[in-house]
Design a protein around this motif. Sequence first.
Motif, PDB file in Angstrom:
ATOM      1  N   UNK A  58     -11.880 -13.222   5.405  1.00  0.00           N
ATOM      2  CA  UNK A  58     -11.725 -12.738   6.780  1.00  0.00           C
ATOM      3  C   UNK A  58     -11.215 -13.819   7.741  1.00  0.00           C
TER       4      UNK A  58
ATOM      5  N   UNK B   1      -6.805 -10.017  -0.849  1.00  0.00           N
ATOM      6  CA  UNK B   1      -7.861 -10.951  -1.206  1.00  0.00           C
ATOM      7  C   UNK B   1      -7.979 -12.161  -0.303  1.00  0.00           C
TER       8      UNK B   1
ATOM      9  N   UNK C  88       0.832  -1.204   0.000  1.00  0.00           N
ATOM     10  CA  UNK C  88       0.000   0.000   0.000  1.00  0.00           C
ATOM     11  C   UNK C  88       0.863   1.249   0.000  1.00  0.00           C
TER      12      UNK C  88
ATOM     13  N   UNK D 141      -4.944  -3.349  11.295  1.00  0.00           N
ATOM     14  CA  UNK D 141      -4.822  -2.776   9.955  1.00  0.00           C
ATOM     15  C   UNK D 141      -4.218  -3.792   8.990  1.00  0.00           C
TER      16      UNK D 141
ATOM     17  N   UNK E 239      -7.196  -8.684   3.776  1.00  0.00           N
ATOM     18  CA  UNK E 239      -8.459  -9.027   3.129  1.00  0.00           C
ATOM     19  C   UNK E 239      -8.722  -8.115   1.938  1.00  0.00           C
ATOM     20  N   UNK E 240      -8.609  -6.799   2.164  1.00  0.00           N
ATOM     21  CA  UNK E 240      -9.083  -5.851   1.160  1.00  0.00           C
ATOM     22  C   UNK E 240      -8.056  -5.550   0.075  1.00  0.00           C
ATOM     23  N   UNK E 241      -6.781  -5.812   0.331  1.00  0.00           N
ATOM     24  CA  UNK E 241      -5.772  -5.630  -0.726  1.00  0.00           C
ATOM     25  C   UNK E 241      -5.289  -6.956  -1.287  1.00  0.00           C
TER      26      UNK E 241
ATOM     27  N   UNK F 115     -15.231 -10.954  12.256  1.00  0.00           N
ATOM     28  CA  UNK F 115     -15.023 -10.493  10.882  1.00  0.00           C
ATOM     29  C   UNK F 115     -14.938  -8.975  10.801  1.00  0.00           C
ATOM     30  N   UNK F 116     -15.401  -8.271  11.837  1.00  0.00           N
ATOM     31  CA  UNK F 116     -15.271  -6.811  11.849  1.00  0.00           C
ATOM     32  C   UNK F 116     -13.813  -6.366  11.720  1.00  0.00           C
TER      33      UNK F 116
ATOM     34  N   UNK G 144      -6.058  -4.993   5.595  1.00  0.00           N
ATOM     35  CA  UNK G 144      -5.412  -4.910   4.280  1.00  0.00           C
ATOM     36  C   UNK G 144      -5.198  -6.297   3.687  1.00  0.00           C
TER      37      UNK G 144
ATOM     38  N   UNK H 132     -11.764  -7.373   9.639  1.00  0.00           N
ATOM     39  CA  UNK H 132     -11.512  -7.244   8.201  1.00  0.00           C
ATOM     40  C   UNK H 132     -12.439  -6.215   7.558  1.00  0.00           C
ATOM     41  N   UNK H 133     -13.600  -6.046   8.158  1.00  0.00           N
ATOM     42  CA  UNK H 133     -14.734  -5.372   7.523  1.00  0.00           C
ATOM     43  C   UNK H 133     -14.775  -3.902   7.926  1.00  0.00           C
ATOM     44  N   UNK H 134     -14.692  -3.619   9.214  1.00  0.00           N
ATOM     45  CA  UNK H 134     -14.773  -2.222   9.671  1.00  0.00           C
ATOM     46  C   UNK H 134     -13.360  -1.641   9.695  1.00  0.00           C
ATOM     47  N   UNK H 135     -12.832  -1.336   8.519  1.00  0.00           N
ATOM     48  CA  UNK H 135     -11.451  -0.861   8.380  1.00  0.00           C
ATOM     49  C   UNK H 135     -11.287   0.422   9.203  1.00  0.00           C
TER      50      UNK H 135
END
Lengths: 403, 403
Positions: free
Chosen positions: A339, A336, A289, A326, A332-334, A380-381, A330, A383-386
């Motif tokens: 979670x 892939x 990132x 964090x 999860x969201x960067x 899972x929050x 990332x 991964x989810x609630x960045x």
Amino acid sequence: MPERPLADLILRDARVVTQEPRSGVIERGWIAARAGRIVGLGTGEPRVRGSARAVERRVRGRVVIPGLVDPHTHLLYAGRRYEEFVERRAGTPYLEILKRGGGIHRTVAQTRAASDAALARLLRERIARAAAQGTTTLEIKSGYGLAVEEELRQLRIIDRVRAEAPIDIVTTYLALHALPVGADRAAFVAAAGRAVATVAREKLAERVDAFVDEAVFSVSDAGVVFRAARRAGLAVVLHADQFNDTGGAALAARSHALSADHLAAASDRGLAAMAGAGTVAVLLPGSALIVGYTPPDATRFRKAGVRMALATDQNPGTSPLEGMPTAIALGVNLCGMRPDEALTAATRNAAAALGRERVSGSLRIGKRADLVVLDTDDERDLAYRVGARLIREVYAAGRRVAG
Amino acid sequence: MPERPLADLILRDARVVTQEPRSGVIERGWIAARAGRIVGLGTGEPRVRGSARAVERRVRGRVVIPGLVDPHTHLLYAGRRYEEFVERRAGTPYLEILKRGGGIHRTVAQTRAASDAALARLLRERIARAAAQGTTTLEIKSGYGLAVEEELRQLRIIDRVRAEAPIDIVTTYLALHALPVGADRAAFVAAAGRAVATVAREKLAERVDAFVDEAVFSVSDAGVVFRAARRAGLAVVLHADQFNDTGGAALAARSHALSADHLAAASDRGLAAMAGAGTVAVLLPGSALIVGYTPPDATRFRKAGVRMALATDQNPGTSPLEGMPTAIALGVNLCGMRPDEALTAATRNAAAALGRERVSGSLRIGKRADLVVLDTDDERDLAYRVGARLIREVYAAGRRVAG
């Protein structure tokens, strides 16, 4: 009927995410510890006796997870590198900054100039901040010395801070991090190789690390320090294939490294070799990132059957990222990850990357009571609630260290 | 010599980042407030008299910035969308999920089913978490009703919570968010247009918003509700060109919208029109990260001369992001803003996007005393130390609301 075990810490009425495949998640769960170790866990009413001074906490509607494990940081340094950060954002490649004496070299100069006391103070503050974000096992590398005596000084500072730290610290001698400007490569590598024996004799580190990439060190350079590590009985790990595939993953596999880290540019053959050797892949999405390169793709690691871990890579240049939450978000969201994969990557697999899997990274009887209470009813929050502040209470070896 | 003004809050010995171009940064600075307004600021010894109950805080070595402004959230909702989150990570496009009744529609069903009291409780909790992360001005949209009566219910809930909120809340009627499955588009748009008058009469919102994209609403649909907003004296804003360029940026410009938001796919012509009209671009890097599309590129907006703001876009589906510090870090590390641009985007320009530039978003005498003390001596850490907990104290209209 056996007597119920005595406990000095009991968390109850929680969703307990054990990371133990056989038990998985315990709903309406409890977990109890004594003298820093887990002595029981289950569902419903705790089947333990509280000691006279036991702490018993109802954490209804919240999740208890294993303490987070950060298996890759460069936490001992002085100074900051804002200018380089801005310059990289404007498009200058990191390896170019490095070649002209910026990047790591800047931090080396600032760290060399700092006193033992100043470095120890900075390190204690960073450890406290990591603990406040849920980290209960933390790897710290040397590597901003780039000369044997200075590396040893830095390792000794880490060791003194480690001895009094509230969480478990794993020290790594980063023998090959960057070649000092103008230095003779062969002589530098040979000296680093010889230093490994000193590090082992003084018990300053458990592991030896090297940074293998184009314009940095080669597979054969790393081989020199790895052979020294083997002779000295130290484990090895590798910064591998971050920017270019130079065979780092395969070297890690054939050296039986605990982990190979970064791997954004690793080849399929390299990953297959790692899967065969049981070498853990430590993914560092923060540096992808912040430096701005394509992050490692979790799909490839999953397909190859390589165990994935996550780390912050916390350092003053390429990844000033703070906190494993964090890194999970990332991952999860960067990268892939799913979670659930990311949480395993930040606990059980990260412990494996540190050779600590028998001690920490999951919740079962006999393991260290490293526990985090999340301020949510669903893990899972993470991964989810960045960006959300989800770390509510942190226990390391049964003692509350944050929250 | 004029008498020194009376103050009931004094922060001193700070680096004060005013976001006022003429004064910029004040080193060894102080800032004082009375009855919620800034009454003085400068360097050295505060030139104010403390009232009998004045709070005076030395914040040596730390930075004071204007309270953060989050100009785009969907904060009133019930339920979560983990499954969709995982499905999107596995490759299903968001607009496809939306078409088959997932996405927004799922949240609509959950929100409709929730009681006023339950929604108000969730909203109060989310506002408190935003304040703890430094937000002192917060936009909240309706939009999970998709039927006039339900939208009005949601706006009334927001209005009741707003009246007692510790921070400044700006309410937006999101008239066109998604077409209910099976609904007649023209009839739905017409009803939304008529509802604008009711919203204005009951003073339930200051602004009217619409989501313009392929498979959602068209520029001409948005025109219907925008004309109604003009008649009712409400400001307009637009969800524009998030996934595809359907002319949203240009519509925002010719409608004199306060802001156009998202804009990842906006055309150069659209951006030029926005620059001409003074429409602020609200970038939402959280949804780019979480949905996985190419983030808006700050270079293009800079070149076009469009003012950039940042927001969380906090919502249960495409951007469960929490906290403006994460929006700032992603604005720099994903969208390519400079750290100073990102801070302006999260304060002064975000206030402009809400029509609040005269009231908040920067520090000068007469503006509201919305102040954040950072736990660092360099505000660039908001962009640099991704994930770090830097929000130390938060004051909204001179009252401490967090930290």
